[in-house]
Every structure is written in C-alpha cells, then in structure tokens.
Design a protein around this motif. Structure first.
Motif, short mmCIF file in Angstrom:
data_model
loop_
_atom_site.label_atom_id
_atom_site.label_comp_id
_atom_site.label_asym_id
_atom_site.label_seq_id
_atom_site.Cartn_x
_atom_site.Cartn_y
_atom_site.Cartn_z
N VAL A 120 0.87 -1.18 0.00
CA VAL A 120 0.00 0.00 0.00
C VAL A 120 0.90 1.22 0.00
O VAL A 120 2.09 1.14 0.32
N ALA A 121 0.29 2.35 -0.36
CA ALA A 121 1.10 3.57 -0.49
C ALA A 121 1.67 4.03 0.85
O ALA A 121 2.82 4.46 0.92
N GLN A 122 0.85 3.94 1.92
CA GLN A 122 1.28 4.44 3.23
C GLN A 122 0.91 3.42 4.31
O GLN A 122 -0.08 3.61 5.03
N PRO A 123 1.67 2.35 4.44
CA PRO A 123 1.35 1.36 5.47
C PRO A 123 1.49 1.98 6.86
O PRO A 123 2.28 2.88 7.09
N GLY A 124 0.70 1.46 7.81
CA GLY A 124 0.78 1.98 9.17
C GLY A 124 -0.47 1.61 9.96
O GLY A 124 -1.25 0.74 9.57
N ARG A 125 -0.66 2.29 11.09
CA ARG A 125 -1.81 2.07 11.95
C ARG A 125 -2.77 3.23 11.79
O ARG A 125 -2.36 4.40 11.71
N PHE A 126 -4.08 2.92 11.76
CA PHE A 126 -5.08 3.94 11.48
C PHE A 126 -6.21 3.84 12.51
O PHE A 126 -6.59 2.74 12.93
N ASP A 127 -6.73 5.01 12.89
CA ASP A 127 -7.81 5.06 13.87
C ASP A 127 -9.06 4.37 13.31
O ASP A 127 -9.48 4.64 12.17
#
Length: 418
Positions: A120-127
C-alpha cells in the motif's frame, strides 16, 4: 480478490472510491439496525463514571486485557461487552467496600487501531471508526501501491542495484589504492604477514588514483625525511656543544688542580710566617672561583646530555610513531574495504536474483491479495475478504500483489529491498 489490468496504475480507480463510499454507508446502516454488541480489546480507550466519583475516569485496556483503576487494581475486561464490563467493575467496587450500588457507566473514547501493511502507499496504523470496511482501511493507507514485478518497477530496481554496485566498486578501488600508499610508507620489518596486500594486482586500481597516491606518498616521505633532518641537525648541534663543554671541564679541572697546589704552597708559607693572610685569602678565592666554574660546566654538560637524549628519542619516535599511525590507518582502511566488499556481494546477489526471476516483465497480470488477521476469538484469519467486509478494532490487513492465476504472492521485491 481485486484485479488491476494495468499494473502501473498508481491511483485508485473511480469505481474503487465509489465502492468504498457505498460499502461504508451500507455497513453503517447495518450497524444501526442492531448487531452483535461490541467487545473490548487491548488498545481500546474508555471513560468511566459512577455516583460518588469526582470526575470521569479515562482508562485504556492494556496488553493483558485489563483496566487498571486506582484503589481497585487490574480488572479483566477483554472480550466483554460494555454492559458486561460495567457489571464487572461495579462488582469490584462493591467487593472492595468503596461504594454501594455504584451504577458504573462506560463509554468508548477510542478504539484499538487497524493496521494495514504490505503493498500500500502508506502502510501503518489507522484510527478505527464504526463501520470501517476493508476497502476503507486500504483507502486510508493510500490505496494499493505499484506492483513490484512490473517492467518499470524491475527496471528501476535493476538500475538502482547496478548504480550501487558501481559505487561500491569505485570505493573498493580507492581503498586498495590507499592501501598501496600506506604499505609503501612502512619499513620491510613491519610488512610481515601483509605480502598478499603488497602483491595485489595494480591493474585493479585506476591510473588517476595511482598518480594521486604516488604524489601523496612522496609528500609523506618528504615530511618524514624533513622531520628527521631537523632532528639530526639538532642532535649534531647538541653533540658539538657537549664536546665543547667537556673540553671546558677538562681545562677547568687542570686549572683547579693548579690553584689547589698554589693554595697549599701559600698556606705552607703562611704557617712558617713567610706569607701574609692576604695572600692566603687571595689563593682561596681563586680556588673557589675555579671550582665554581667547574661545577657550572659540569651542570651545563648534564643539561646538554639530557637534551641530546630527548632529541635522539624524538628521532626514534618520528619513525616509530609514523609506523604505528600508518598501521592504524591501514587497519581502518582494510575494515572499510571488507565492509564494502560484503555490501557489494549482497548487491551482486540481489542482481543475480533479479536476472533469474521467472516473472515476465510487463506480461503478467497482477492481482491484489488481501488477508485479514484478527486476535478476536472466532474471527481468526480471512484470506481475500470482500472489500465491503467489516473490520474490527485491532485487525491487521496484509495487502500484496500476485501474478494472476498462479495463486502465489509475489515476493521478489520483498527479498530484494534492503
């Protein structure tokens, strides 16, 4: 499973965005009609209130699934609905004798994040927000990234690796040229065990580096030679001064012997009444002066000898210190070379893996594979979930590209990235 016919397409198609909006709205409507009550999980944040407490209490469910409250301690709430958690906290408060029928009220202030990783373009943790779907989570991560196994992606990777390899080759060449210069500064006695370095094929070193290092070598050798010449001249001057002082001491000793004889003669005449006390006093003064001059000369000799010893030590130190410093530089140079060689071997290995890859550049249709992983009981892992499937707080989405029809996740880019 989501198929992209154009592997180089980076932006989300309009239909994909529209599908996200539609799924979110449908999910929100389904939730409003009533669903399984939400159950707490590690990472959730809640607000607690009950009669008698001064102000609402903010708390988070820790990694062990507990809420930790002052005067009560840890209360296990993971897997409980809000109603069940309220009842359990009320039970603990009553059991502790702090309140009677406290009527605990709990509300959510935040949910455990949803994690999106992979291509994905911006992997990470999301609310997390109520009604978040798989498609919405991927959209929040910037949408699917460019498949690594496209012709453009592989061409860029190939060019980048070849550029790294060339830079490392130049670095190694420069280090080896520096090694030859350092070896040339060392005496033969210090070269035991370094024959392999000295016999290195100079063809590996570019002519320009050879010329530069030859100039540096001459400058280093001149510096050592000049320092030794200055020290040698100082030693010669001190040795000459030592010789003059020694001659002066010999003369003073002869004078002192003559004066002592004269003093003894005058003293003997004085004892027989044939010489005056003034004559004796003068003879004693001459003897004392000569002795003082002798002591002064001997002191000067001691000082000159000490300075001469330091100069000779400095002469030895110039060669020894330079040799030690050169060996330290050579050691640092070798470590740098070995590190660069290891990096070069890694890059070359990646290039070989790239060249032997069975993936056809630009020919293979790419498919997007999604795996949903959850720590919630009974939820487990779901491979290729529907884009409109509901996510839950704490879920992890792994997004990856695969070659259409082979059923395998493409992993070449993952192995090649440093």
């Amino acid at each position: 499973m989501f198929s992209i016919l154009n592997p180089g397409y980076l932006r989300l198609p309009p239909c994909f965005v529209g599908l996200i909006v539609l799924k979110v709205l449908l999910a929100a409507a389904a939730t409003a009609q009533g669903a399984e009550p939400y159950r707490l999980i590690s990472g959730d944040h809640v607000r607690l209130n009950w009669a008698g407490v001064d102000a609402p209490i903010e708390a988070a469910v820790d990694i062990d699934g507990n809420l930790r409250l002052v005067e009560i301690g840890a209360i296990s709430v993971a897997g409980l609905s809000l109603d069940q958690a309220e009842a359990r906290i009320s039970e603990h408060l009553t059991r502790a004798g702090l309140y009677q029928a406290p009527q605990v009220r709990m509300s959510m202030t935040g949910y455990a994040p949803v994690i999106v990783i992979g291509d994905v373009a911006q992997p990470g943790r999301f609310d997390y927000f109520p009604g978040m779907t798989v498609a919405a989570a991927i959209a929040m991560a910037g949408g699917p990234g460019l498949p690594a196994e496209t012709s453009i992606g592989l061409a860029r990777l190939d060019a980048d690796l070849k550029g790294q390899a060339r830079a490392l080759e130049l670095e190694i060449t420069s280090l080896r040229a520096e090694q030859q210069r350092l070896l040339a500064l060392l005496p033969e006695a210090a070269l035991d065990g370094l024959e392999g370095l000295r016999d290195m094929d100079r063809a590996e070193v570019s002519p320009s580096l050879v010329t530069i290092d030859a100039t540096l070598l001459q400058a280093d050798q001149r510096a050592i030679h000049d320092a030794l010449i200055v020290t040698e001249r100082e030693i010669e001057a001190l040795a000459s001064q030592q010789g003059l002082i020694e001659e002066r001491i010999d003369l003073q000793r002869v004078l002192a012997s003559g004066v002592q004889e004269e003093l003894a003669r005058v003293q003997a005449l004085h004892d027989r009444g044939l010489s005056t006390s003034i004559a004796v006093s003068l003879a004693e003064t001459r003897a004392a002066n000569v002795q003082s001059d002798l002591l002064e000369a001997e002191t000067a000799l001691v000082n000159v000898v000490a300075v001469l010893a330091r100069a000779e030590q400095q002469r030895v130190g110039i060669q020894t210190n330079h040799e030690a410093e050169t060996l330290r530089d050579l050691r640092h140079n070798l470590i740098q070379e070995w590190t660069a060689v290891a990096r070069l071997q890694s890059v070359q290995q990646q290039l070989r893996a790239l060249e032997s890859s069975p993936v056809a550049l630009g020919d293979a249709q790419q498919e997007l594979l999604i795996t949903l992983s959850s720590v919630r009981p009974g939820r487990g892992n779901v491979v290729a979930p529907d884009l409109g499937a509901q996510t839950m707080p704490g879920d992890t989405l792994f997004v990856s590209w695969s070659t259409a029809g082979d059923g395998k996740v493409a992993s070449l880019a993952g192995t090649l990235k440093p």
